[in-house]
Design a protein around this motif. Structure first.
Motif, short mmCIF file in Angstrom:
data_model
loop_
_atom_site.label_atom_id
_atom_site.label_comp_id
_atom_site.label_asym_id
_atom_site.label_seq_id
_atom_site.Cartn_x
_atom_site.Cartn_y
_atom_site.Cartn_z
N VAL A 114 17.13 -31.69 12.70
CA VAL A 114 17.52 -31.67 14.16
C VAL A 114 18.39 -30.23 14.24
N ILE A 115 19.10 -30.56 13.99
CA ILE A 115 20.27 -29.18 13.92
C ILE A 115 19.54 -27.92 14.79
N ALA A 116 17.98 -27.62 14.87
CA ALA A 116 17.17 -26.53 15.37
C ALA A 116 16.57 -26.67 16.46
N ALA A 117 16.77 -28.81 16.80
CA ALA A 117 15.97 -29.14 18.09
C ALA A 117 17.17 -29.00 19.05
N ALA A 118 18.24 -29.84 17.92
CA ALA A 118 19.03 -29.83 19.21
C ALA A 118 20.07 -28.85 19.53
N ALA A 119 19.84 -27.36 18.93
CA ALA A 119 20.75 -25.93 19.53
C ALA A 119 19.85 -25.56 20.71
N GLY A 120 18.77 -25.59 21.02
CA GLY A 120 17.89 -25.12 22.21
C GLY A 120 18.74 -25.59 22.99
N HIS A 121 19.15 -26.87 23.21
CA HIS A 121 20.51 -27.34 24.56
C HIS A 121 21.61 -27.25 24.83
N GLY A 122 21.93 -26.56 23.28
CA GLY A 122 23.47 -26.47 23.53
C GLY A 122 24.20 -27.77 22.73
N LEU A 123 23.70 -28.49 22.33
CA LEU A 123 24.01 -29.69 21.29
C LEU A 123 23.62 -29.56 19.81
N ALA A 124 24.74 -30.62 19.27
CA ALA A 124 24.70 -30.46 17.54
C ALA A 124 24.53 -31.92 17.23
N PRO A 125 23.92 -32.46 16.08
CA PRO A 125 24.64 -33.02 15.70
C PRO A 125 25.62 -33.33 14.49
N VAL A 126 26.50 -34.38 14.68
CA VAL A 126 27.77 -34.45 13.12
C VAL A 126 26.87 -34.41 12.08
N ALA A 127 26.39 -33.84 11.58
CA ALA A 127 25.65 -33.45 10.49
C ALA A 127 26.93 -33.40 9.13
N GLY A 128 25.76 -33.29 7.61
CA GLY A 128 26.41 -33.12 6.92
C GLY A 128 26.59 -31.67 6.62
N ALA A 129 27.80 -31.26 5.10
CA ALA A 129 28.09 -29.54 4.42
C ALA A 129 27.21 -29.14 4.60
N SER A 130 25.35 -30.11 3.59
CA SER A 130 24.01 -29.51 3.52
C SER A 130 23.22 -29.90 4.65
N ASP A 131 22.31 -28.79 5.34
CA ASP A 131 21.09 -29.29 6.33
C ASP A 131 19.85 -29.55 5.88
N ASN A 132 19.91 -29.38 4.29
CA ASN A 132 18.60 -29.72 3.51
C ASN A 132 18.34 -31.65 3.16
N VAL A 133 19.99 -32.03 3.51
CA VAL A 133 19.67 -33.58 3.15
C VAL A 133 19.40 -34.14 3.93
N GLY A 134 17.93 -35.27 3.77
CA GLY A 134 18.43 -36.75 4.57
C GLY A 134 18.92 -37.28 4.84
N CYS A 135 18.35 -37.27 6.34
CA CYS A 135 19.54 -37.63 7.46
C CYS A 135 19.21 -39.21 7.60
N ILE A 136 18.99 -39.78 7.08
CA ILE A 136 18.94 -41.76 6.85
C ILE A 136 19.76 -41.84 6.01
N ILE A 323 25.61 -24.09 10.85
CA ILE A 323 26.79 -24.33 10.39
C ILE A 323 27.10 -24.60 9.07
N ALA A 324 25.45 -24.73 8.44
CA ALA A 324 25.50 -25.10 6.70
C ALA A 324 26.64 -24.67 6.24
N ASP A 325 26.25 -22.90 6.97
CA ASP A 325 26.34 -21.68 5.88
C ASP A 325 27.26 -21.70 5.70
N ILE A 326 28.77 -22.87 6.35
CA ILE A 326 30.48 -23.22 5.36
C ILE A 326 29.72 -23.39 5.05
N HIS A 327 29.57 -24.25 3.50
CA HIS A 327 29.45 -24.34 2.84
C HIS A 327 28.58 -24.02 1.63
N ASN A 328 27.14 -23.73 2.17
CA ASN A 328 26.26 -22.37 1.10
C ASN A 328 25.78 -23.44 0.07
N ASP A 329 25.66 -24.82 0.81
CA ASP A 329 25.25 -25.40 -0.96
C ASP A 329 23.50 -25.12 -0.90
#
Length: 477
Positions: A114-136, A323-329
């Motif tokens: 989701v982060i990758a798909a949104a970034a090209g439009h200048g958008l971002a999801p309010v996501a978790g510390a890890s970008d590897n976690v399932g969204c649902i 954004i996932a680099d902040i926690h680097n899980d």
């Protein structure tokens, strides 16, 4: 019974495997991100459509067999030992409606997609510390990420869900359609059906001033005490956490940190123009841009840079896509054990007590002990209300155990109790299900929501699943 069930499922599932314990691929199909948890259901079904999900539920309901769901398995804490385990990883795909700032997210997606798909439009999801976690699974439990003080719980940004309920029907849950289910899915976690997709509002965000300051062991007491005081001065546009890490002497760890006990102060600043969406998903300003963002971020962070000697300083301008680099899980599967609590407001007595049980001089079997600063937008519910627990807490606390499964049942639970006991004056009566670990502590599940919310969730489950097709709650339930 199992053989007959498998035959019925194979006759109706149009794509994806239907596997019994003796079949090739079964172990891989039910594998979780937490490798210490080994699921052993009677049947595993990999669904790739809503129609398949509906077929599984109809068959399970007629056979009186429970159905559970597995996406990435980050939240797996207790093994599934019976019934049907539905895996949703094949329900992938992210599509972005730029004009509405909505991402349609398949149930098998992780935040990185989701982060990758949104970034090209200048958008971002309010996501978790890890970008590897399932969204649902993350979102239905609430979700407190590195931008939580600015944007609130991740579940606040869910705009609708598609799910299959216990009667085998495919439903939409939104503010306009099945609003009781929508309320429940924003924080109520599980027991409502198989979620197949989610519409999630994005925020206009392309740049952060973010990263981590690391302090060596001899600086931890001074830096941690200063961090607690400093958090009380931060605007809502800044979110921070502090983590004590006991790091092994491995080459994959940066040399200045290798084999040390250190404090990491994480920081994310989005700019003074950023803020929560209005009712119905109104406009959100993009935040301070360019040098203004860095200048104000530096000003806010400077007290922490000045308070003690910094071992590593990684705080800088960064694309929101990183954004996932902040926690680097960690991203690779591995054994995991955690125990979480929410905290009330912290003070000097807490600092002294906490360092006395968790500081660098203590021998504890926890590789990470993290406290996240809440408040701000976290404390404000969405206009239509939601089921999420923990809005009134001021901080989170989570203990991450040494990743040795031999310790998980005998060593880590009593060590956690011993560490938490002196902190009881600051432990919040509120809790959140995403922080509750394996729910093995008596009463921990019920404490994840205020009593009136817990009761309403039970009533909604009873309405949509009167025969208990979807088990929920702690293992004994």
């Amino acid at each position: 019974m199992t053989a007959e069930l498998i035959d019925r499922l194979r006759a109706e599932i149009t794509a994806g495997p239907v596997l019994g314990p003796g079949d090739d691929g079964f172990a891989d199909e039910v594998a979780a991100q937490n490798t210490a948890v080994r699921h052993a259901p009677d049947v595993a079904v990999g669904i790739s459509s809503e129609q398949d999900a509906a077929a599984v539920v109809r068959i399970a309901a007629s056979a009186g067999v429970p159905v559970r769901v597995l996406a990435t398995g980050h939240g797996s804490a207790v093994p599934v030992a019976d019934g049907i385990l539905v895996t949703t990883r094949r329900l992938g795909g992210v599509s972005i409606d730029v004009s509405r700032r909505i991402a349609q997210i398949g149930a098998g997606c992780r935040w990185a997609e989701v982060i990758a798909a949104a970034a090209g439009h200048g958008l971002a999801p309010v996501a978790g510390a890890s970008d590897n976690v399932g969204c649902i699974g993350y979102t239905t439990g609430g979700g407190l990420g590195p931008l939580a003080r600015t944007f609130g719980f991740s579940s606040d940004w869910a705009r609708s869900f598609r799910l299959v309920t216990a009667d085998g029907e495919v439903r939409t849950a939104s503010a306009e359609e099945n609003p009781d289910l929508f309320w429940a899915l924003r924080g109520g976690k599980s027991g409502f059906g198989i979620v197949t997709s989610m519409d999630f509002e994005l925020v206009p965000l392309s740049t952060l001033y973010a990263g981590t300051l690391f302090f060596d062991a001899d600086q931890i007491a001074r830096a941690f005490g200063a961090w607690v005081d400093w958090t009380k001065t931060l605007p809502e546009t800044a979110t921070s956490s502090a983590i004590i890490l006991r790091l092994p002497p491995l080459e994959v760890i940066p040399e200045p940190l290798r084999g040390k006990t250190v404090l990491g102060v994480r920081f994310a600043y989005v700019g003074e123009g950023a803020g929560r969406a209005s009712a119905g998903g109104g406009e959100t300003a993009a935040g301070t841009a360019g040098r203004d963002l860095a200048r104000e971020g530096e000003r806010l962070l400077q007290p922490m840079r000045d308070v003690a000697t910094v071992l590593i300083d990684s705080v800088q301008d960064m694309p929101a896509s990183r954004i996932a680099d902040i926690h680097n899980d960690p991203r690779d599967p591995g054994p995991g054990w955690d125990r979480g609590q929410l905290l009330t407001d912290l003070d000097a007595d807490f600092v002294n007590t906490f360092l006395g049980v968790a500081g660098p001089d203590q021998q504890v079997p926890f590789v990470a002990i993290e406290i996240r600063h809440l408040g701000g937008a976290v404390a404000r519910d969405v206009p239509e209300g939601s089921a999420v627990g923990g809005r009134g807490a001021a901080y989170t606390l989570i203990l991450i155990g040494v990743p040795d499964p031999a310790l998980f049942d005998t060593v880590l639970p009593p060590a956690a109790e011993a560490l938490l006991a002196p902190l009881q004056p600051w432990i919040s009566p509120e809790h959140n299900v995403n922080y509750a670990g394996g729910l093995t502590v008596p009463g921990s599940y019920e404490a994840c929501w205020p009593a009136e919310i817990f009761q309403r969730l039970a009533e909604i489950r009873s309405t949509y699943d009167p025969t208990g097709v979807f088990p929920y709650g702690p293992p004994e339930r």
